[in-house]
Enzyme design. Structure first.
Site, PDB file in Angstrom:
ATOM      1  CD  GLU A  80      -3.254   0.703   2.065  1.00 50.89           C
ATOM      2  OE1 GLU A  80      -4.393   0.534   1.700  1.00 50.89           O
ATOM      3  OE2 GLU A  80      -2.773   0.372   3.389  1.00 50.89           O
ATOM      4  CE  LYS A  85     -11.074   2.701   2.265  1.00 47.81           C
ATOM      5  NZ  LYS A  85     -10.194   3.459   3.131  1.00 47.81           N
ATOM      6  CG  HIS A 137       7.763 -29.379   2.649  1.00 53.44           C
ATOM      7  ND1 HIS A 137       8.503 -30.607   2.456  1.00 53.44           N
ATOM      8  CD2 HIS A 137       8.270 -28.926   3.934  1.00 53.44           C
ATOM      9  CE1 HIS A 137       9.531 -30.442   3.251  1.00 53.44           C
ATOM     10  NE2 HIS A 137       9.190 -29.477   4.260  1.00 53.44           N
TER      11      HIS A 137
END
Length: 433
Positions: free
Chosen positions: A287, A423, A308
């Protein structure tokens, strides 16, 4: 310093092909020198309080009554917030908890950073509200997710505690200026702690946003800040750039992107207590830097688990990544692993006389060397131990490394303009439902 930073395997002089050439490294370090001078001026003039917060103590004393009340009267504490309002506290809490619950007698903290209805249903079935506290964190006081979480849980707490005792179980952290959350807290008579409006969410881990939950969990907040202060002091000590780890990290990250087109950065702690550190780092790095087509993509991994699952890609996939290993020397620690090894089983003989800590540390070292042998730039943070001072130092290191990197890239690390687009659209869509 509570850690050592070794980045030799990121440089061509040690790594060979795939590493950063010395000339470009030195050029980037010169840029870091100018960046640190600007940061020091901002710090000294009060424009970057996240750099001066480590030296403060009054706020810790002021909230001690709240801390004591939660520790004495709560079995569970729900922390509502999202992004930096949650990830910082969650990261610090890693020192005080495990997959099996709290390890030092404090209440069980639940960091609820999403608005998934199922999670709330499950949570409320697993806690006794009469023994549960609630912390609500929103810097702006108007974060839709956090305010919605709070308004959904508030009637349940009001029913349990009534208007007279609600303030004993609900605490709000927000900016000290008019906003919806502060007004609601005032109307309900709740404790409202201040969050400095000049410290953005992803940089507030060492403010009360991160430290109030940490203190409730029994951690030493002063030690966390002490560790961070040592990193700040070193960064602005006037030392040579190559002796300042945050500057070296920023120079390498930007230099590798410039010379080798490194586009991803993998952070890989080897301790379960640091598992959430990668989540906090992902937000901090992404960000702060991802603007105007710039930045590199952070990837969280955890050793030994992801040896793994991801290591195959890291070693034999695209050569577009830089790696950061974080571990401490755990040799000789933990349970022995050889007590029931079958006699005559030579394929496991290398485990005889070893401990779990031996295997953990050797795995980290072997993975680092293997990455280097395959021309992958890799650095390590070797921790003296894993405690509050060390974690405070690590968080400040990466905050400084991030803002120096942003300065070298020419972007503002303190805003997130693209996020605001989503937003705005979400608010519009909710109105149209």
């Amino acid at each position: 310093m509570s850690y050592t930073h070794d980045a030799e395997f990121c440089l061509a002089r040690t790594l060979g092909e795939g590493g950063l050439e010395q000339q470009i490294f030195e050029e980037q370090l010169q840029g870091c020198k100018a960046s640190l001078a600007r940061l020091k001026d901002d710090k000294d003039n009060g424009r970057l309080p996240f750099l001066t917060t480590p030296g403060e103590r009054d706020d810790l004393v002021a909230c001690q009554t709240v801390v004591s009340s939660y520790r004495e009267n709560c079995d569970d504490v729900i922390v509502l917030g999202t992004g930096g309002s949650s990830l910082g506290g969650r990261t610090l809490y890693g020192l005080a908890t495990s997959a099996f619950g709290p390890i030092n007698g404090g209440p069980h903290l639940h960091f609820i950073d999403n608005i998934d209805p199922h999670s709330f249903d499950v949570l409320l079935k697993h806690v006794d509200i009469s023994r549960t506290g609630l912390i609500v964190v929103s810097k702006s006081g108007s974060t839709a997710e956090t305010v919605s979480q709070f308004m959904a849980l508030l009637p349940i707490f009001q029913k349990e505690y009534g208007p007279d005792k609600l303030s004993e179980r609900v605490t709000v952290i927000t900016e000290p200026r008019p906003n919806p959350l502060r007004k609601l807290a005032r109307d309900l008579g709740l404790e409202c702690l201040d969050q400095n409006p000049l410290i953005g969410g992803r940089f507030c881990i060492l403010t009360l946003v991160g430290l109030l939950p940490a203190m409730i969990a029994g951690l030493d907040a002063a030690a966390l800040r002490n560790g961070a202060q040592k990193v700040v002091d070193q960064a602005f000590s006037g030392a040579q750039m190559e002796d300042i780890p945050a500057a070296v990290g920023a120079a390498i990250a930007t230099g590798l992107q410039r010379q080798r087109d490194i586009r991803q950065t993998v952070i890989m702690p080897y301790e379960d207590r640091l598992a959430d550190f990668g989540l906090w780092y992902n937000q901090l790095w992404a960000e702060s830097l991802g603007k105007e087509g710039k930045g590199t993509t952070p990837i969280r991994a955890l050793g030994t688990v992801d040896q793994h699952s991801q290591l195959q890609l890291y070693l034999d996939g695209p050569q577009d990544k830089m790696f950061t290993m974080i571990y401490h020397d755990a040799k000789g620690m933990g349970l022995p692993v050889d007590s029931v090894l079958p006699k005559g089983e030579d394929s496991l003989s290398y485990l005889r006389g070893r401990t779990l800590g031996d295997l953990l540390t050797v795995s980290a070292e072997a993975t680092m060397q293997t990455l280097a042998k395959n021309g992958r730039p890799v650095r390590k943070f070797l921790l003296d131990k894993i405690d509050e001072e060390t974690l405070g130092a690590l968080t400040m290191h990466f905050m400084l490394e991030t803002v120096i990197t942003a300065d070298l890239l020419g972007v503002n690390p303190y805003d997130q303009p693209a996020v605001e687009q989503g937003k705005v659209l979400a608010r519009r869509m909710l109105k149209d439902l």
